[in-house]
Design a protein around this motif. Sequence first.
Motif, PDB file in Angstrom:
ATOM      1  N   TYR A 130      39.071  15.326  -0.241  1.00  0.00           N
ATOM      2  CA  TYR A 130      39.050  15.931  -1.572  1.00  0.00           C
ATOM      3  C   TYR A 130      38.344  15.009  -2.565  1.00  0.00           C
ATOM      4  CZ  TYR A 130      40.783  17.239  -6.197  1.00  0.00           C
ATOM      5  OH  TYR A 130      40.869  17.558  -7.527  1.00  0.00           O
ATOM      6  N   ALA A 131      38.653  13.713  -2.490  1.00  0.00           N
ATOM      7  CA  ALA A 131      38.058  12.749  -3.410  1.00  0.00           C
ATOM      8  C   ALA A 131      36.549  12.661  -3.223  1.00  0.00           C
ATOM      9  CB  ALA A 131      38.698  11.376  -3.215  1.00  0.00           C
ATOM     10  N   ILE A 132      36.087  12.674  -1.975  1.00  0.00           N
ATOM     11  CA  ILE A 132      34.641  12.656  -1.715  1.00  0.00           C
ATOM     12  C   ILE A 132      33.992  13.896  -2.321  1.00  0.00           C
ATOM     13  CG2 ILE A 132      32.816  12.672   0.026  1.00  0.00           C
ATOM     14  CD1 ILE A 132      34.848  11.419   1.973  1.00  0.00           C
ATOM     15  N   ASN A 133      34.575  15.058  -2.032  1.00  0.00           N
ATOM     16  CA  ASN A 133      34.011  16.318  -2.537  1.00  0.00           C
ATOM     17  C   ASN A 133      33.879  16.298  -4.053  1.00  0.00           C
ATOM     18  OD1 ASN A 133      33.170  18.644  -1.025  1.00  0.00           O
ATOM     19  ND2 ASN A 133      35.156  18.631  -0.030  1.00  0.00           N
ATOM     20  N   PHE A 134      34.948  15.909  -4.716  1.00  0.00           N
ATOM     21  CA  PHE A 134      34.985  15.954  -6.175  1.00  0.00           C
ATOM     22  C   PHE A 134      34.042  14.928  -6.786  1.00  0.00           C
ATOM     23  CE2 PHE A 134      36.605  15.110 -10.393  1.00  0.00           C
ATOM     24  CZ  PHE A 134      36.975  16.362 -10.853  1.00  0.00           C
ATOM     25  N   ALA A 135      34.166  13.675  -6.331  1.00  0.00           N
ATOM     26  CA  ALA A 135      33.393  12.594  -6.941  1.00  0.00           C
ATOM     27  C   ALA A 135      31.901  12.707  -6.642  1.00  0.00           C
ATOM     28  CB  ALA A 135      33.928  11.241  -6.464  1.00  0.00           C
ATOM     29  N   VAL A 136      31.565  12.975  -5.381  1.00  0.00           N
ATOM     30  CA  VAL A 136      30.156  13.001  -5.005  1.00  0.00           C
ATOM     31  C   VAL A 136      29.465  14.269  -5.514  1.00  0.00           C
ATOM     32  CG1 VAL A 136      28.527  13.004  -3.084  1.00  0.00           C
ATOM     33  CG2 VAL A 136      30.514  11.497  -3.018  1.00  0.00           C
ATOM     34  N   SER A 137      30.096  15.428  -5.350  1.00  0.00           N
ATOM     35  CA  SER A 137      29.460  16.669  -5.811  1.00  0.00           C
ATOM     36  C   SER A 137      29.244  16.643  -7.324  1.00  0.00           C
ATOM     37  CB  SER A 137      30.312  17.875  -5.418  1.00  0.00           C
ATOM     38  OG  SER A 137      30.379  18.006  -4.016  1.00  0.00           O
ATOM     39  N   GLY A 138      30.278  16.228  -8.056  1.00  0.00           N
ATOM     40  CA  GLY A 138      30.147  16.129  -9.514  1.00  0.00           C
ATOM     41  C   GLY A 138      29.140  15.085  -9.928  1.00  0.00           C
ATOM     42  N   GLY A 139      29.201  13.930  -9.257  1.00  0.00           N
ATOM     43  CA  GLY A 139      28.287  12.844  -9.592  1.00  0.00           C
ATOM     44  C   GLY A 139      26.837  13.185  -9.314  1.00  0.00           C
ATOM     45  N   MET A 140      26.593  13.867  -8.196  1.00  0.00           N
ATOM     46  CA  MET A 140      25.215  14.229  -7.859  1.00  0.00           C
ATOM     47  C   MET A 140      24.681  15.312  -8.799  1.00  0.00           C
ATOM     48  SD  MET A 140      24.347  12.106  -5.618  1.00  0.00           S
ATOM     49  CE  MET A 140      22.736  12.760  -5.180  1.00  0.00           C
ATOM     50  N   ALA A 141      25.562  16.177  -9.290  1.00  0.00           N
ATOM     51  CA  ALA A 141      25.121  17.176 -10.277  1.00  0.00           C
ATOM     52  C   ALA A 141      24.610  16.474 -11.529  1.00  0.00           C
ATOM     53  CB  ALA A 141      26.273  18.116 -10.614  1.00  0.00           C
ATOM     54  N   VAL A 142      25.285  15.398 -11.926  1.00  0.00           N
ATOM     55  CA  VAL A 142      24.834  14.594 -13.063  1.00  0.00           C
ATOM     56  C   VAL A 142      23.539  13.867 -12.703  1.00  0.00           C
ATOM     57  CG1 VAL A 142      25.390  12.633 -14.563  1.00  0.00           C
ATOM     58  CG2 VAL A 142      27.171  14.292 -13.970  1.00  0.00           C
TER      59      VAL A 142
END
Length: 212
Positions: A130-142
Motif C-alpha cells: 500500500y505504501a509503495i502504491n501511494f507514495a510512488v504513484s503520487g510522487g511520480m504524478a508530481v
Amino acid sequence: MEIVNTAFRLFAENGYDNVQMKDIAEACDISKSLLQHYFPKKIVLLSTMLNEIMLSVFVYSNEQLTALSAEQRTMIQMSFMLRTLDENPKMENFIKDIFENPELTTELVLVTLDWLESIGVKGETAVIRYAINFAVSGGMAVFFKRVLLKASVEVISENIAQAFYLLIGEQPQKIDQIYLSTAKYNTDRYYQQFISYLHEHATIDLSAEIKI
C-alpha cells in the motif's frame, strides 16, 4: 533480447501507443507471427522491459550499497532513478507509459515489493505494498508535472521516500536522519557510478536512452 532492445528503442523514441507490433517486426527484420511467438501482445514486451530495468537497478543496490541500511538504500535508489529520468527524456517517456497502464504499475509495485522485502524493510506485506502504491504513484504524478509545479527532482525524491516510510510507521525524526545520511551519495560522482553500472550490467541496451 534483440527483439526487446529494438522494441525498447521504438517505445522510447515514439511512445508505446504509437508503435505497433508490425513496426517492431519490421525493425527486427522478422515476421509478425514470429514476433508474436515470443511476445503474444505488445504489453508483454513492455512488461519484460520493465522487469529487466528494475532488476538491473536493484542489483546495483544489492552489490554496491550493501554496507548501508535498507532505508538508506531505498532513498538513494529513488534519488538516482528520478535523476536518470530527469536527465534522459526518452527514459522519462518510457516510464511515463508504464505509469499510464494500471496493469504495469501494479507489476512495478510487485517487483519493488519483492526487492524491499529481500533487503529487510520491515512491515506487513500488505502495508508495504500500500505504501509503495501511494507514495510512488503520487510522487511520480508530481514528477511528470515538475516543470509546471516548479518542483525539483531532489524534493520530489525526498517526499516519495518520506511518504513511504511514514506510511509503514517510521518516526519523522528517524526518516530525517536517514535522509541526511544519504547526502554524500546524491552527488555527481556516485550518480555516474550508478549510470556506468547500468550500462555494464543491464540486459537491455540502454546506451541510446541513458547518457553517461
